[in-house]
Design a protein around this motif. Sequence first.
Motif, PDB file in Angstrom:
ATOM      1  N   GLY A 110       0.816  -1.137  -0.076  1.00 49.78           N
ATOM      2  CA  GLY A 110      -0.016   0.105   0.098  1.00 49.78           C
ATOM      3  C   GLY A 110       0.853   1.302   0.156  1.00 49.78           C
ATOM      4  O   GLY A 110       0.148   2.381   0.637  1.00 49.78           O
ATOM      5  N   LEU A 111       2.020   1.217  -0.533  1.00 46.29           N
ATOM      6  CA  LEU A 111       2.953   2.263  -0.675  1.00 46.29           C
ATOM      7  C   LEU A 111       3.178   2.730  -2.277  1.00 46.29           C
ATOM      8  O   LEU A 111       3.188   1.884  -3.112  1.00 46.29           O
ATOM      9  CB  LEU A 111       4.266   1.922  -0.061  1.00 46.29           C
ATOM     10  N   ALA A 112       3.656   3.847  -2.386  1.00 47.91           N
ATOM     11  CA  ALA A 112       4.010   4.381  -3.597  1.00 47.91           C
ATOM     12  C   ALA A 112       5.243   4.065  -3.857  1.00 47.91           C
ATOM     13  O   ALA A 112       6.266   4.025  -2.980  1.00 47.91           O
ATOM     14  CB  ALA A 112       4.006   6.038  -3.466  1.00 47.91           C
ATOM     15  N   PRO A 113       5.391   3.387  -5.232  1.00 44.38           N
ATOM     16  CA  PRO A 113       6.797   2.860  -5.324  1.00 44.38           C
ATOM     17  C   PRO A 113       7.737   4.056  -5.845  1.00 44.38           C
ATOM     18  O   PRO A 113       7.653   4.867  -6.406  1.00 44.38           O
ATOM     19  CB  PRO A 113       6.824   2.052  -6.606  1.00 44.38           C
ATOM     20  N   PRO A 114       8.919   3.926  -5.280  1.00 44.92           N
ATOM     21  CA  PRO A 114      10.175   4.955  -5.332  1.00 44.92           C
ATOM     22  C   PRO A 114      10.325   4.930  -6.962  1.00 44.92           C
ATOM     23  O   PRO A 114      10.450   4.149  -7.601  1.00 44.92           O
ATOM     24  CB  PRO A 114      11.272   4.503  -4.340  1.00 44.92           C
ATOM     25  N   PRO A 115      10.874   6.019  -7.461  1.00 48.87           N
ATOM     26  CA  PRO A 115      11.370   6.257  -8.700  1.00 48.87           C
ATOM     27  C   PRO A 115      12.549   5.504  -9.066  1.00 48.87           C
ATOM     28  O   PRO A 115      13.439   5.189  -8.174  1.00 48.87           O
ATOM     29  CB  PRO A 115      11.659   7.672  -9.103  1.00 48.87           C
ATOM     30  N   GLY A 116      12.367   4.732 -10.311  1.00 52.22           N
ATOM     31  CA  GLY A 116      13.615   3.813 -10.490  1.00 52.22           C
ATOM     32  C   GLY A 116      13.327   2.532 -10.507  1.00 52.22           C
ATOM     33  O   GLY A 116      14.155   1.692 -10.712  1.00 52.22           O
ATOM     34  N   THR A 117      12.194   2.173  -9.507  1.00 53.28           N
ATOM     35  CA  THR A 117      12.178   0.617  -9.324  1.00 53.28           C
ATOM     36  C   THR A 117      11.489  -0.037 -10.362  1.00 53.28           C
ATOM     37  O   THR A 117      10.631   0.844 -11.289  1.00 53.28           O
ATOM     38  CB  THR A 117      11.272   0.400  -7.834  1.00 53.28           C
ATOM     39  N   LYS A 118      11.389  -1.192 -10.541  1.00 53.40           N
ATOM     40  CA  LYS A 118      10.797  -2.090 -11.564  1.00 53.40           C
ATOM     41  C   LYS A 118       9.089  -1.815 -11.339  1.00 53.40           C
ATOM     42  O   LYS A 118       8.476  -1.655 -12.343  1.00 53.40           O
ATOM     43  CB  LYS A 118      11.042  -3.554 -11.541  1.00 53.40           C
ATOM     44  N   GLU A 119       8.631  -1.642 -10.228  1.00 52.19           N
ATOM     45  CA  GLU A 119       7.271  -1.368 -10.047  1.00 52.19           C
ATOM     46  C   GLU A 119       6.852  -0.253 -10.608  1.00 52.19           C
ATOM     47  O   GLU A 119       5.666   0.008 -11.420  1.00 52.19           O
ATOM     48  CB  GLU A 119       6.809  -1.523  -8.500  1.00 52.19           C
ATOM     49  N   THR A 120       7.618   0.762 -10.546  1.00 53.78           N
ATOM     50  CA  THR A 120       7.457   2.309 -10.990  1.00 53.78           C
ATOM     51  C   THR A 120       7.366   2.117 -12.465  1.00 53.78           C
ATOM     52  O   THR A 120       6.891   2.684 -13.258  1.00 53.78           O
ATOM     53  CB  THR A 120       8.637   3.404 -10.639  1.00 53.78           C
ATOM     54  N   GLU A 121       8.445   1.348 -13.258  1.00 53.41           N
ATOM     55  CA  GLU A 121       8.656   1.230 -14.741  1.00 53.41           C
ATOM     56  C   GLU A 121       7.533   0.366 -15.247  1.00 53.41           C
ATOM     57  O   GLU A 121       6.916   0.767 -16.171  1.00 53.41           O
ATOM     58  CB  GLU A 121       9.892   0.372 -14.958  1.00 53.41           C
ATOM     59  N   ASN A 122       7.074  -0.624 -14.501  1.00 55.97           N
ATOM     60  CA  ASN A 122       5.872  -1.211 -14.787  1.00 55.97           C
ATOM     61  C   ASN A 122       4.599  -0.369 -14.769  1.00 55.97           C
ATOM     62  O   ASN A 122       3.625  -0.433 -15.843  1.00 55.97           O
ATOM     63  CB  ASN A 122       5.577  -2.537 -14.187  1.00 55.97           C
ATOM     64  N   SER A 123       4.308   0.196 -14.022  1.00 61.65           N
ATOM     65  CA  SER A 123       3.259   1.329 -13.639  1.00 61.65           C
ATOM     66  C   SER A 123       3.286   2.246 -14.798  1.00 61.65           C
ATOM     67  O   SER A 123       2.362   2.695 -15.403  1.00 61.65           O
ATOM     68  CB  SER A 123       3.318   1.976 -12.305  1.00 61.65           C
ATOM     69  N   ASP A 124       4.612   2.833 -15.173  1.00 66.40           N
ATOM     70  CA  ASP A 124       4.719   3.808 -16.103  1.00 66.40           C
ATOM     71  C   ASP A 124       4.494   3.133 -17.647  1.00 66.40           C
ATOM     72  O   ASP A 124       3.706   3.878 -18.400  1.00 66.40           O
ATOM     73  CB  ASP A 124       6.317   4.348 -16.234  1.00 66.40           C
ATOM     74  N   ALA A 125       4.964   1.884 -17.783  1.00 61.99           N
ATOM     75  CA  ALA A 125       4.606   1.191 -18.719  1.00 61.99           C
ATOM     76  C   ALA A 125       3.074   0.957 -19.297  1.00 61.99           C
ATOM     77  O   ALA A 125       2.607   1.178 -20.207  1.00 61.99           O
ATOM     78  CB  ALA A 125       5.375  -0.288 -18.990  1.00 61.99           C
ATOM     79  N   THR A 126       2.356   0.604 -18.055  1.00 61.79           N
ATOM     80  CA  THR A 126       1.139   0.468 -18.112  1.00 61.79           C
ATOM     81  C   THR A 126       0.318   1.849 -18.379  1.00 61.79           C
ATOM     82  O   THR A 126      -0.565   1.982 -19.247  1.00 61.79           O
ATOM     83  CB  THR A 126       0.430  -0.087 -16.686  1.00 61.79           C
TER      84      THR A 126
END
Length: 184
Positions: free
Chosen positions: A96-112
């Motif tokens: 339930g946290l915002a992913p920090p910039p540069g993590t794979k989860e952020t990249e996946n979120s950005d890609a989505t």
Amino acid sequence: MVIKVFVATSSGSTAIKKKQQEVVGFLEANKIDFQQMDIAGDEDNRKWMRENVPGEKKPQNGIPLPPQIFNEERYCGDFESFFSAKEENIIYSFLGLAPPPGTKETENSDATDGTEAQTKDKADEGAHEEAQSAQSESEDQQESKEEHATTGEEEKQEEGEEKEDGEEKEDGEEKDKVEEQEES
């Protein structure tokens, strides 16, 4: 928001100890703030954990085993849920946290987000093309009507000219007949 990891510091089970170490080690390595809540030495922690783990996540005997993970009062999951989220690179969503910039989860979120934006752009483009197509069709229809009207007018004119020619011929023939009668 504080992540709470309920652990048993004096557990006799090596499997439970390994799971607890994996969760705590992962959170420390990723600099995620959390609190360890010992259920072995603090009866209130044990009671709170048992009451707040949802029924579908409790084992058949009704007593959930550590580690159990919460974000403040919100239940995140047990070790299996944590492990799955870690494997799928969605640990921050799991917590339930915002992913920090540069993590794979952020990249996946950005890609989505990018995919969603591209899909929306394509949909907008498609709607625009449909509108242009409809406009072109109505323009084509208008031109066709104008052509038909023009052609119709030309046909009428031609018919009129033919009539006039016919009338002139008739007039000429009548004159010829009149002249013939006068001559006889």
